[in-house]
Design an enzyme around this catalytic site. Sequence first.
Site, short mmCIF file in Angstrom:
data_model
loop_
_atom_site.label_atom_id
_atom_site.label_comp_id
_atom_site.label_asym_id
_atom_site.label_seq_id
_atom_site.Cartn_x
_atom_site.Cartn_y
_atom_site.Cartn_z
N SER A 71 -1.33 8.92 -0.49
CA SER A 71 -1.33 7.41 -0.93
C SER A 71 -2.11 6.54 0.35
O SER A 71 -3.25 6.85 0.51
CB SER A 71 0.01 6.79 -1.25
OG SER A 71 -0.10 5.73 -1.96
N ASP A 94 -1.59 9.49 -12.67
CA ASP A 94 -1.46 8.43 -11.79
C ASP A 94 -2.69 7.67 -11.78
O ASP A 94 -3.75 8.30 -11.84
CB ASP A 94 -1.46 9.40 -10.40
CG ASP A 94 -1.79 8.52 -9.13
OD1 ASP A 94 -1.78 7.21 -9.20
OD2 ASP A 94 -1.71 9.34 -7.84
N HIS A 112 2.33 9.34 -9.40
CA HIS A 112 2.16 8.91 -8.02
C HIS A 112 3.36 8.91 -7.36
O HIS A 112 4.57 8.44 -7.68
CB HIS A 112 1.55 7.47 -7.87
CG HIS A 112 0.85 6.99 -6.71
ND1 HIS A 112 -0.24 7.28 -6.24
CD2 HIS A 112 1.39 6.42 -5.55
CE1 HIS A 112 -0.45 6.85 -5.02
NE2 HIS A 112 0.62 6.36 -4.52
#
Length: 310
Positions: free
Chosen positions: A156, A251, A281
């Site tokens: 991320s 995501d 995610h």
Amino acid sequence: MRLDPVLAAYLADQPDLVWNDALDLAAVRAAENAESRAAPRLADLHEVRDTLVPGPPGAPEVAVRIYRPSPNPGLPVTLYLHGGGFVVGSLDTHDNAVRLLAEQARTVVVAVDYRLAPEHPYPAAVEDALAAYRWTLAHAADLGGDPDRVAVAGDSAGGLLAAVLCFAAPERGLRPPMFQLLVYPSTGAGPTESARAFADASGLRPDELAWYQRAFLGAAPPESLPAYLSPARAPDLSGLPPAYVLTAEADPLRDDGALYARRLAEAGVAAHWHDSPGMVHGFLRFLHAVPAARAAAQPAFDALRAALHG
């Protein structure tokens, strides 16, 4: 698209936070850390220890956690940068993921507790990552590692930091990593189909994404930002380290990872993209509770092991 049912049940029990300036970040961070510390440990390693390394000029030392999967000398080394939108996340929230990475990829891991926004906006996180990378290169042998086999990994926001480090290291006179492992990274791709299709998906909503970005960039004027802060749109990707990009099907950032992998390949960089079906995610945070999440992460561990030991 159908979420893994165990994952769906786990997500249904998570708090639904409203991301704005009224949110008690200290409480959110404390709750996440407490939950992570209470989770069962997924891998017992030869050594796990915390230490401090020199920070950027004029800044505090940077906390790191060092993971050694075995006492054998000469193992490859991986710098790991955790996710959390530059606002949350810590060494504790990603401890299980890093333990499995060290075990499965047979690598020493140096996980970095970089400064968080909004208290410490850009460039604090980038500078801390570079400082920790500089230290890792200099001390790889002291950690039982091989100074000639040093990779970078992140998920991320940490995936963005890992990608940025590959651009920025040579600018600072540092040898670039030999490999970059990016898990559902934010790469500044702009409006994408996945952002539209999964705007309301559990794990990362548009309001949360926008708040993270504002917190991270702070008052920095757009014209002052280097192009590689949006690596998917950087003008030149040639010469970057080989990459493996792992994304989640449901995501909003799925296409960020896919586009970056494609642009790397178009620039002549060895790059592979793999999408994990039924995942959202942030699934590296759920490895202790969702068997399918652990299975979804395995290709990333395997890719790093192949890159470091192949």
